[in-house]
Design a protein around this motif. Structure first.
Motif, mmCIF file in Angstrom:
data_model
loop_
_atom_site.group_PDB
_atom_site.id
_atom_site.type_symbol
_atom_site.label_atom_id
_atom_site.label_comp_id
_atom_site.label_asym_id
_atom_site.label_seq_id
_atom_site.Cartn_x
_atom_site.Cartn_y
_atom_site.Cartn_z
ATOM 1 N N GLU A 96 22.568 -43.779 18.609
ATOM 2 C CA GLU A 96 22.627 -42.385 18.024
ATOM 3 C C GLU A 96 21.226 -41.844 18.745
ATOM 4 O OE1 GLU A 96 25.187 -42.381 13.944
ATOM 5 O OE2 GLU A 96 23.021 -42.241 14.018
ATOM 6 N N ARG A 97 20.185 -42.873 18.549
ATOM 7 C CA ARG A 97 18.941 -42.181 19.072
ATOM 8 C C ARG A 97 19.043 -42.422 20.573
ATOM 9 N NH1 ARG A 97 14.423 -39.403 17.633
ATOM 10 N NH2 ARG A 97 12.479 -40.182 18.529
ATOM 11 N N PHE A 98 19.219 -43.402 21.111
ATOM 12 C CA PHE A 98 19.315 -43.526 22.626
ATOM 13 C C PHE A 98 20.153 -42.370 23.207
ATOM 14 C CE2 PHE A 98 21.523 -44.834 26.431
ATOM 15 C CZ PHE A 98 20.466 -45.451 27.107
ATOM 16 N N LEU A 99 21.230 -41.839 22.689
ATOM 17 C CA LEU A 99 22.000 -40.761 23.053
ATOM 18 C C LEU A 99 21.150 -39.472 23.029
ATOM 19 C CD1 LEU A 99 25.627 -41.689 22.562
ATOM 20 C CD2 LEU A 99 24.487 -41.918 24.549
ATOM 21 N N GLU A 100 20.584 -39.367 21.840
ATOM 22 C CA GLU A 100 19.720 -38.043 21.645
ATOM 23 C C GLU A 100 18.772 -37.975 22.364
ATOM 24 O OE1 GLU A 100 16.739 -37.512 17.822
ATOM 25 O OE2 GLU A 100 18.871 -37.664 17.165
ATOM 26 N N GLN A 101 17.940 -39.053 22.555
ATOM 27 C CA GLN A 101 16.805 -39.138 23.482
ATOM 28 C C GLN A 101 17.124 -39.408 25.106
ATOM 29 O OE1 GLN A 101 13.486 -38.852 22.561
ATOM 30 N NE2 GLN A 101 14.656 -38.046 20.677
ATOM 31 N N TRP A 102 18.329 -39.163 25.320
ATOM 32 C CA TRP A 102 18.701 -39.570 26.855
ATOM 33 C C TRP A 102 18.129 -38.376 27.654
ATOM 34 C CZ3 TRP A 102 19.529 -42.999 30.201
ATOM 35 C CH2 TRP A 102 20.091 -42.709 31.299
ATOM 36 N N PRO A 103 17.859 -37.223 27.689
ATOM 37 C CA PRO A 103 17.002 -36.307 28.302
ATOM 38 C C PRO A 103 15.518 -36.948 28.821
ATOM 39 C CG PRO A 103 18.308 -34.771 26.872
ATOM 40 C CD PRO A 103 18.313 -36.396 26.321
ATOM 41 N N THR A 104 14.792 -37.412 27.840
ATOM 42 C CA THR A 104 13.690 -37.909 27.788
ATOM 43 C C THR A 104 13.949 -39.358 28.809
ATOM 44 O OG1 THR A 104 13.022 -36.960 25.866
ATOM 45 C CG2 THR A 104 11.571 -38.897 26.625
ATOM 46 N N ILE A 105 14.804 -40.078 28.422
ATOM 47 C CA ILE A 105 14.920 -41.283 29.215
ATOM 48 C C ILE A 105 15.285 -41.202 30.556
ATOM 49 C CG2 ILE A 105 16.182 -43.596 29.326
ATOM 50 C CD1 ILE A 105 16.516 -43.322 26.177
ATOM 51 N N SER A 106 16.331 -40.035 30.578
ATOM 52 C CA SER A 106 16.646 -39.923 32.297
ATOM 53 C C SER A 106 15.405 -39.398 32.846
ATOM 54 C CB SER A 106 17.617 -38.601 32.291
ATOM 55 O OG SER A 106 17.975 -38.425 33.411
ATOM 56 N N ALA A 107 14.590 -38.641 32.357
ATOM 57 C CA ALA A 107 13.498 -37.981 32.896
ATOM 58 C C ALA A 107 12.364 -39.129 33.578
ATOM 59 C CB ALA A 107 12.692 -37.003 32.260
#
Length: 419
Positions: free
Chosen positions: A368-379
């Motif tokens: 849940e946290r990974f998907l929520e934070q995906w914009p940050t991870i992708s960046a």
């Protein structure tokens, strides 16, 4: 841009002109349909038809978006093709269906999904584990770097404040919703230290540093800690966190293999490290613990586990997790640990605390946290294939623990007392 390992591309996918002649691909659809009939999950095709599965409209629903590509991947590499199909976008969970919830019925029926008449072909389709992933001194470093050196920022994005990348331990006498992941991870760490008898003055060896939280907790008890890792990224951040906690004088972080450690320790702790050791080196791993443990000392390991029958059935074959997530990894059984220690060391398993359902909860919160934070991870440079790889990895593992196919335990090891 950070990418997942390359997807297998069967010849039929690379050269479409060969598709009409691919016998395996033609057989894949009826075999998959036979498997799906054994699980209460709806599976829809692009034209709206259903391929086996449940009649219940409320059942979890999976969508096959590119049948030809998925069937060809699964036909050539069944244990790898399903996951790679998800990575490539060949299939997904339908809107309103959680991916782990859809995978759970399959995990619950793992040993019975394949009809008996087809199970005999397992040896034909299984792939051997590549020798390049052997956990030699050099190989272990390469395997660890492939996962743990992706970047500290990635793990900081979805882990809790303790940066614990192993199962948390929840208090089952309280509602789970009231317990933060950080609280449950701290409880896990304290339980491991309690199991190993860590106290003021203890000389502690930690095999597998992570990002330093266990070493910090042990030092706060008054122990002197040596913690080893093969990940440069982890070692760097662990040192920073230990220094910030004011404990640099009590904790030594080393870039070192467990086979290279010397000394004597009152307690040895190792949290979810044995899975990365490799079956070939389990005797070496436990002999190292035996040799390094001071008289009267105690070792505590936290290990992911599977039943002994499943361990025997899968130990020689190459799967999606090994290719794309943990190269060189293998999950042991409790019996395998007991037999290895009895044959090669003076250590004996004296207790084990099992909490596999807590890992399912841990993994769901990570996902849940990974998907929520995906914009940050992708960046930070991670691509869409990486996102789908990790989404599938976390959901696939969650389903395994929720079904009881996988387990986790804190295991206490002590030397056998000869009378």
């Amino acid at each position: 841009m950070t990418t997942a390992p390359a997807l297998d591309q069967p010849l039929c996918l690379r050269r479409p002109s060969l598709r009409p002649w691919c016998l395996r691909a033609h057989l894949a659809r009826p075999i998959l349909a036979a498997v799906l009939r054994r699980a209460p999950v709806r599976v829809t095709m692009p034209d709206g038809t259903e391929l086996g599965g449940a009649d219940d409209p409320d059942a979890p629903t999976l969508r096959i978006l590119r049948p030809t590509a998925l069937f060809e991947r699964m036909a050539h590499h069944p244990k790898i093709g399903l996951g790679e199909g998800y990575m490539a976008g060949d299939w997904d969970a339908a809107p309103g269906t959680d991916l782990a919830d859809a995978l759970l019925p399959f995990a619950q029926r793992m040993t019975t999904l394949v009809p008996p008449g087809l199970a005999r072909w397992r040896r034909v389709v299984d792939r051997r584990i590549p020798t390049s992933t052997r956990n030699t001194l050099l190989g272990s470093r390469t395997n660890i770097e492939a996962h743990y050196d992706l970047s500290n920022e990635l793990f900081e994005a979805f882990l809790d404040e303790t940066l614990s990348y192993s199962s948390a331990l929840f208090d089952r006498s309280r509602p789970l919703a009231e317990q933060s992941l950080e609280e449950a991870q701290a409880a896990k760490i304290e339980a491991v230290l309690d199991t190993a008898g860590v106290r003021k003055g203890s000389r502690v060896l930690e095999i597998g540093t992570g990002w330093g939280s266990l070493a910090i907790a042990a030092a706060r008890r008054g122990a002197q800690v040596t913690t080893i890792t093969l990940s440069r990224e982890q070692a760097e951040l662990a040192r920073e966190r230990i220094a910030a906690a004011g404990l640099a004088d009590r904790v030594s972080v080393r870039l070192q293999d467990y086979r290279e450690v010397q000394g004597q320790f009152d307690a040895i702790v190792s949290v979810e490290m044995i899975e990365a050791v490799g079956e070939e080196y389990w005797p070496t791993y436990f002999r190292a613990i035996d040799d390094l443990l001071a008289p009267g000392g105690v070792a505590a390991i936290q290990s992911i586990l599977m039943s002994h029958d499943r361990y025997l059935a899968t130990r020689r074959s190459y799967g999606w997790i090994q290719k794309h997530i943990f190269p060189g990894g293998l999950i042991p059984s409790t019996r395998a640990i007991e037999e290895t220690t009895e044959r090669h060391t003076s250590l004996r398993v004296t207790s084990a605390r099992h909490f596999g359902q807590d890992y399912a909860v841990t993994l769901r919160r990570w996902r849940e946290r990974f998907l929520e934070q995906w914009p940050t991870i992708s960046a930070a440079g991670f691509d869409e294939t990486f996102r789908r790889t990790w989404e599938f990895y976390l959901a696939y593992c969650e389903a395994g623990f929720a079904a009881g196919y996988l387990d986790v335990a804190q295991i206490r090891l002590e030397r056998e007392v000869l009378l």
